[in-house]
Enzyme design. Sequence first.
Site, PDB file in Angstrom:
ATOM      1  N   GLY A 273       0.779  -1.177   0.134  1.00  0.00           N
ATOM      2  CA  GLY A 273      -0.055  -0.018   0.044  1.00  0.00           C
ATOM      3  C   GLY A 273       0.748   1.176   0.047  1.00  0.00           C
ATOM      4  O   GLY A 273       0.550   2.239   0.770  1.00  0.00           O
ATOM      5  N   VAL A 343       4.334   1.108  -7.482  1.00  0.00           N
ATOM      6  CA  VAL A 343       3.426   1.075  -6.753  1.00  0.00           C
ATOM      7  C   VAL A 343       3.076  -0.404  -6.323  1.00  0.00           C
ATOM      8  O   VAL A 343       3.050  -1.270  -7.014  1.00  0.00           O
ATOM      9  CB  VAL A 343       1.883   1.601  -7.604  1.00  0.00           C
ATOM     10  CG1 VAL A 343       0.870   1.473  -6.540  1.00  0.00           C
ATOM     11  CG2 VAL A 343       2.260   2.982  -7.883  1.00  0.00           C
ATOM     12  N   GLU A 344       3.108  -0.380  -4.813  1.00  0.00           N
ATOM     13  CA  GLU A 344       2.826  -1.718  -4.235  1.00  0.00           C
ATOM     14  C   GLU A 344       1.521  -1.685  -3.771  1.00  0.00           C
ATOM     15  O   GLU A 344       0.987  -0.697  -2.605  1.00  0.00           O
ATOM     16  CB  GLU A 344       3.721  -1.827  -2.930  1.00  0.00           C
ATOM     17  CG  GLU A 344       5.315  -1.950  -3.179  1.00  0.00           C
ATOM     18  CD  GLU A 344       5.679  -3.220  -3.850  1.00  0.00           C
ATOM     19  OE1 GLU A 344       4.782  -4.350  -3.917  1.00  0.00           O
ATOM     20  OE2 GLU A 344       6.854  -3.437  -4.320  1.00  0.00           O
ATOM     21  N   ILE A 345       0.574  -2.369  -4.562  1.00  0.00           N
ATOM     22  CA  ILE A 345      -1.173  -2.317  -4.102  1.00  0.00           C
ATOM     23  C   ILE A 345      -1.220  -3.130  -3.045  1.00  0.00           C
ATOM     24  O   ILE A 345      -0.590  -4.048  -2.697  1.00  0.00           O
ATOM     25  CB  ILE A 345      -1.763  -2.823  -5.405  1.00  0.00           C
ATOM     26  CG1 ILE A 345      -1.437  -1.945  -6.772  1.00  0.00           C
ATOM     27  CG2 ILE A 345      -3.380  -2.862  -5.169  1.00  0.00           C
ATOM     28  CD1 ILE A 345      -2.058  -2.524  -7.955  1.00  0.00           C
TER      29      ILE A 345
END
Length: 565
Positions: A273, A343-345
């Site tokens: 996140g 981007v680390e979802i």
Amino acid sequence: MAAIPVPRFDVFYRHAELSRLLADYAAACPGLLRLESIGKSHEGRDIWLVVLTNPDTGADVDKPAFWVDGNIHAAELTASTACLYWLHQLVTGYEAGDAKVRQLLDTRTVYLCPRLNPDGAELALADRPRHIRSSTRPYPYAEEPVDGLTVEDVDGDGRILYMRVPDPHGPWKKHADEPRLMVAREPGEFGGEYYRLIPEGTLKHFDGVRISANRDVEGLDLNRNFPAYWRQEFEQIGAGPYPASEPEVRAMVDFLVRHPNVGAAVSFHTHSGVILRPMGTQSDDDMTPEDLWIYKRLSDLGARLTGYPAISTFHDFKYHPKEVITGTQDWVYEHLGALFWTVEIWAPNKEAGITDYKWIEWYRDHPAEDDLKLLKWSDEQCGGQAHVDWYPFRHPQLGMVELGGWDRMNYWRNPPPALREREAARFPAWLTQLALSLPKLELLRAEVRALGPDTWRVRLAVGNAGYLPSNISKRAIERKTVRGTVFQIHLPPECTLISGRERVEGPHLEGHAPRQSLQAFLPQREITADRAVVEWVVQGPRGAAIGLVACADRAGTVRTEVTLD
């Protein structure tokens, strides 16, 4: 024309389904979208790229471009979902007349690669999945393990959990108030009921005493195979035998090198996140200051629009405090000088109400209270499936064990189905604004003035209408990966160039991003640093047509024609 497809964002598409979906988009939007394969994976699957732009306003290569990819790591499947979600937003938004989307696709190009690693994703989505790191190619050795534990789904339920085995020497115990939850045994603790937790899998040549989990035969990490700061296996596990040795990475590298119009990029991963910005190998103090300032400004915009904090990879996201990791972002920024974000979802701990934590350190150690919050979240929001209650299973080598614990694939690496669209919906506004920030070369003036009966002065003036400078970054200039604005004049046979050169390299053009506030000590001296002018003197007959071209690698190309008159 076919109807625009309506994809599902609560499911992960296998390769054949994904291929059909992308082909359906191409069939429905032939004037806006082109589908092409940029290469083949190790197992021979197409690596699909979607090219999005309005061809009526120019070719994709003549416009500044934005690259987005996902799913370079096998089980990080929500990365593909995020790409597909933005694709759908762009296509439907353009059709509906959304002003920002129309401005984006009329003036710029989006290159979208939803699944850079189709082989690894296919294995993660198999009926009996395996969760390898990345590519399915055996590395560094091809031999299957002759003994030890192979992590896999042993009971065929499509999940890979943990095996719980009673053991007086075990490092784990049941939580005093919540027996489903396993917590660490205290230092010096004895006399209790203890367990050994083993990843779900099968054993070869088990001697009844020792268990060692084998490394995956497929030991590659495609994100470590990029050219910048590539290191051998003894320094960087999974980096491959040489830079860009793997077909998936080579396809991306070749494409970006052949498309210098790409000025910025985002790569989707899971999970934590967060939005990660360069550098990966150096502190902020060692970065080029002008680049750091623009990174912080655009990263803060991402935090505001997505709700994800934006952080430095080097300062905040090291796997080990004494080690650095390298990958796509180092190559795209370091070698090419283009801007790049990872981007680390998805953040399951944040979802459970755990807010005060460090992204990497939390996975090394955290209080049991956090696990209780996560268990409560599993029960109330995930139907008890994020943490699976322990159930008996007769293991072929270990005898009776219990299977259960955290389902990392379906609730940790990726959000549960009901939340996947919500997470993907965080990003279109930021991605669109990033792409609209790219430099954009525009024609200001093209004019002819008579100097005599058959002698003419030809003048071409262009400007950068974008937020970012035409070079994108200072790093690009340092690395000599971009040229200044290049002007060319194309003469018909009856004309002669009297003064000037056929091709002239002019300056890099500033964008409208302010260098300083209005309260700065000294005003900015170059008021029109976003503009450039070139003049030629031409001899030729009245009525002759002269072609003029101006090109900036990352700001696009403008073409016009003047008549000697």
